[in-house]
Design an enzyme around this catalytic site. Structure first.
Site, PDB file in Angstrom:
ATOM      1  CB  ILE A 154      -0.938  -0.021   1.236  1.00  0.00           C
ATOM      2  CG1 ILE A 154      -1.976   1.115   1.182  1.00  0.00           C
ATOM      3  CG2 ILE A 154      -0.150   0.016   2.533  1.00  0.00           C
ATOM      4  CD1 ILE A 154      -3.069   0.988   2.252  1.00  0.00           C
ATOM      5  CB  CYS A 155       1.191   4.012   1.071  1.00  0.00           C
ATOM      6  SG  CYS A 155       1.536   5.753   1.390  1.00  0.00           S
ATOM      7  CB  ALA A 156       5.648   4.943  -0.482  1.00  0.00           C
TER       8      ALA A 156
END
Length: 249
Positions: A154-156
């Site tokens: 998730i995310c970066a």
């Protein structure tokens, strides 16, 4: 700054989840649904195990949200520290909280303990960079890819860990500010869905802190079935919306 051990965090307020895209051939989606149904109806089996990695600079909302959602679904998360000293399993997270892991990734590797049903990476840019610098973790993820075993981020982390190391599937998303880094490597529009389940590649990705709980619920749908995922989503006040984008094969 506040600090504390990671526990079963209680979430009292929910949000309505937007579309979750499941992409793959019709046959692959059908097989996935069949496995999810079998998982939800089986009894007497050991709990599913999921490796949740953290490092200094990992995002605490994503880490605790993933961990908590898995526990609610009857899944056993194992929190593993990546990088840093093995003398302390504490990680200072991206907003200053301190989470304490159960194991260090190097110990898992030394003991050949990689029998997990899923490996999941939270975001946080410094944490994702630590993941990308860890040969043991990258080797574990490469083995999972080659064996056709599920993993997610998730995310970066999809952009910082998966994309440079050939681990990104053909359909994925990540934190909006980093979507340019993966746009040329995927067939979909990374901004179109908050969470993407690539059934063919067996990879699930999501965008960031605000999509953490729906990401966690989708992990449960893969691990223990739709019925349990819906039950947990209801308790978290999440209204699930899914979109299956299937190829005609």
């Amino acid at each position: 700054r506040p600090s504390g051990r990671l526990g079963a965090v209680q979430f009292g307020r929910g949000f309505k989840s937007p579309v979750v895209s499941r992409v793959g051939s019709r046959a692959a989606i059908k097989r996935m649904r069949g496995m999810a149904t079998a998982a939800s109806t089986s009894s007497g089996e050991a709990a599913k195990r999921v490796l949740v990695c953290i490092a200094d600079g990992s995002e605490e909302i994503e880490t605790s949200g993933i961990y908590d959602t898995l526990v609610r679904g009857g899944v056993q998360p194992v929190l593993a520290k990546v990088g840093g000293s093995k003398d302390s399993l504490a990680c200072k997270m991206s907003r200053g909280m301190t989470f304490v892991a159960e194991k260090h990734i190097d110990d898992l590797t030394a003991n050949k303990d990689d029998n997990f049903d899923m490996v999941v990476l939270p975001g946080g840019l410094p944490g994702a960079q630590a993941f990308a610098s860890c040969d043991a973790l990258l080797s574990m993820l490469q083995r999972r890819k080659e064996a056709g075993q599920w993993y997610g981020a998730i995310c970066a982390s999809p952009a910082i860990v998966f994309e440079p190391n050939g681990l990104l599937p053909s359909q994925a998303t990540c934190f909006p500010a980093l979507q340019d880094k993966i746009a040329s490597s995927v067939a979909n529009d990374p901004s179109a869905s908050r969470t993407v389940v690539d059934v063919e590649g067996k990879v699930i990705t999501s965008q960031g802190p605000g999509t953490t709980l729906e990401f966690g619920v989708e992990l449960l749908s893969l691990l223990v079935g739709e019925e349990k995922a819906d039950e947990v989503a209801k308790g978290l006040l999440i209204s699930r919306e899914k979109q299956a984008a299937a190829a005609d094969v």
